[in-house]
Design an enzyme around this catalytic site. Structure first.
Site, PDB file in Angstrom:
ATOM      1  N   ARG A 136       0.837  -1.206   0.000  1.00 17.36           N
ATOM      2  CA  ARG A 136       0.000   0.000   0.000  1.00 17.36           C
ATOM      3  C   ARG A 136       0.871   1.256   0.000  1.00 17.36           C
ATOM      4  O   ARG A 136       0.546   2.248  -0.653  1.00 17.36           O
ATOM      5  CB  ARG A 136      -0.954  -0.016   1.189  1.00 17.36           C
ATOM      6  CG  ARG A 136      -2.004   1.088   1.090  1.00 17.36           C
ATOM      7  CD  ARG A 136      -3.094   0.933   2.118  1.00 17.36           C
ATOM      8  NE  ARG A 136      -2.574   1.047   3.480  1.00 17.36           N
ATOM      9  CZ  ARG A 136      -3.277   0.750   4.567  1.00 17.36           C
ATOM     10  NH1 ARG A 136      -4.519   0.318   4.456  1.00 17.36           N
ATOM     11  NH2 ARG A 136      -2.749   0.870   5.765  1.00 17.36           N
ATOM     12  N   LYS A 150      -2.537   6.623   1.413  1.00 19.26           N
ATOM     13  CA  LYS A 150      -2.421   7.014   2.815  1.00 19.26           C
ATOM     14  C   LYS A 150      -1.473   8.210   2.910  1.00 19.26           C
ATOM     15  O   LYS A 150      -0.305   8.081   3.299  1.00 19.26           O
ATOM     16  CB  LYS A 150      -1.940   5.817   3.651  1.00 19.26           C
ATOM     17  CG  LYS A 150      -2.392   5.901   5.108  1.00 19.26           C
ATOM     18  CD  LYS A 150      -2.359   4.551   5.775  1.00 19.26           C
ATOM     19  CE  LYS A 150      -2.429   4.629   7.281  1.00 19.26           C
ATOM     20  NZ  LYS A 150      -3.718   5.062   7.798  1.00 19.26           N
ATOM     21  N   GLU A 159     -16.545   5.953   4.436  1.00 16.90           N
ATOM     22  CA  GLU A 159     -15.753   5.397   5.550  1.00 16.90           C
ATOM     23  C   GLU A 159     -16.204   5.965   6.887  1.00 16.90           C
ATOM     24  O   GLU A 159     -16.922   6.954   6.961  1.00 16.90           O
ATOM     25  CB  GLU A 159     -14.279   5.791   5.404  1.00 16.90           C
ATOM     26  CG  GLU A 159     -13.593   5.272   4.211  1.00 16.90           C
ATOM     27  CD  GLU A 159     -12.077   5.365   4.348  1.00 16.90           C
ATOM     28  OE1 GLU A 159     -11.484   4.520   5.021  1.00 16.90           O
ATOM     29  OE2 GLU A 159     -11.500   6.292   3.760  1.00 16.90           O
TER      30      GLU A 159
END
Ligand code: PLP
Ligand code: COI
Length: 339
Positions: free
Chosen positions: A80, A183, A219
């Site tokens: 990621r 992220k 989310e």
């Protein structure tokens, strides 16, 4: 060292002994270095400070009943981070080097790994930042990878207990084709106001709908959403949410438990149909949802009628924890043992 009260740790920073660093210069990454300094000395024109060339990750190490130290899916975090690097034009850090850095920092701070019985864990925070000076909006030519650790307790109040969430429409954390799947620190800066609004009003966290239409579930703050009904695990498919490693693991475990798994857009109204729901993530693990309030529309979606976690969330939680702590076999090779 002052005795640490392992059972009463919050999700906060505590100084540990070492961090691991690696510098990218002249087009390549150097060697991993063990460092005891908590601060970074960087150029004031570094791109991470001005243009948000900043990526981070979050994973945990657990001390097992057998005394062994286990890190959950570090290769997935490495991948990621590579995806985030591609997203904001930073040089990728290899999975092998990432796992080696994690191993090194965990080992060097072994005395900070909470004991098995405490239920606490060692949070591992890697970051990768642009350190090269730049005034024009361009990627830097120098970067720094750092990984530090800190012992942590539950992210949400009460650990495995239900919490209320609130839909916030005033602010988006990420645009539909923005950086939501990466992220990067900017997404979290964008979330601070919504998060404060939710906290000030007594909620565990803000709850996001999709930024474009405000119709679908995105989310729950810094955690993914899942809902359960008719023996089915349902989780949003969206271009603006972080691909959660916890969620991906739970999808697998749900399937193994004989459940159907659906990853698709979830309209807000569908919240009335879930038997159980939860927020999931490394920090949150599973945080069962009591209710989700939509204040603007004077609605409250009550998921847990008795205020308790549902049986399937509970089963998933225990299964995941058992693999993470080494109480049960690890059929998918998710765990990296540090010895
Ligand atoms: N969504 C956001 C915005 C997050 O910050 C996190 C935490 O990393 C998650 C979801 C959960 O992801 P993971 O399970 O990989 O920790
Ligand atoms: C995590 O779950 O690891 C997170 O990154 C959540 C939050 C602390 C940002």
């Amino acid at each position: 060292m002052k005795e640490i009260d392992w059972s009463n740790l919050s999700f906060g920073y505590m100084k540990t002994d070492y961090n691991v660093r690696c510098y990218y210069r002249d087009g390549k990454w150097g060697e991993l270095e063990l460092c005891s300094e908590e601060t970074l000395n960087i150029h004031m024109a570094a791109t991470c400070l001005h243009y948000g060339q900043e990526a981070f990750e979050g994973l945990k190490a657990y001390r097992g009943k057998d005394g062994k130290i286990r890190v959950f899916r570090p290769d997935a975090n490495a991948e990621r981070l590579q995806s985030t690097c591609r997203g904001i034009l930073m040089p990728e850090f290899s999975t092998e080097k990432f796992c080696e850095a994690v191993r090194m920092v965990v080992k060097a701070n072994e005395r900070f790994i909470p004991p098995y019985e405490s239920g606490a864990s060692l949070y591992i925070r890697p970051l990768l930042i642009g350190t090269g000076a730049q005034v024009g909006v361009h990627p830097a030519n120098e970067y720094l990878f750092v990984v530090f650790v800190t012992p942590v307790g539950p992210y949400f109040k009460g650990g495995f207990a239900t919490n209320p969430y609130v839909i916030i429409r005033e602010y988006d954390r990420a645009a539909p084709l923005g950086t939501g799947t990466f992220k990067v620190g900017g997404n979290y800066a964008a979330s601070l106001r919504a998060n404060k609004m939710a906290h000030d009003a007594g909620y565990a966290s803000e709850f996001y709908l999709d930024a474009k239409e405000k119709k679908y579930i995105d989310e729950c703050g810094a955690a993914n959403f899942f809902g359960i009904k008719d023996n089915t695990y349902v989780t949003p498919l969206s271009t603006s949410i972080l691909p959660s490693i916890t969620n991906r693991s739970l999808m697998q475990l749900a399937e193994d438990m004989g459940m159907k798994v659906e990853r698709r857009p979830i309209p807000e109204e569908e919240l009335t149909t879930f038997e159980e729901a939860g927020a999931c993530g490394t920090a949150a693990v599973i945080s069962p949802i009591e209710r989700i309030d939509d204040l603007e529309n004077h609605k409250s979606y009550v998921i847990s009628k008795d205020g308790k976690p549902g049986p399937i969330s509970e089963k998933l939680y225990h299964k995941l924890r058992a693999i993470q702590y080494g109480d049960e076999p690890d059929p998918y090779g998710w765990v990296m043992i540090v010895d």
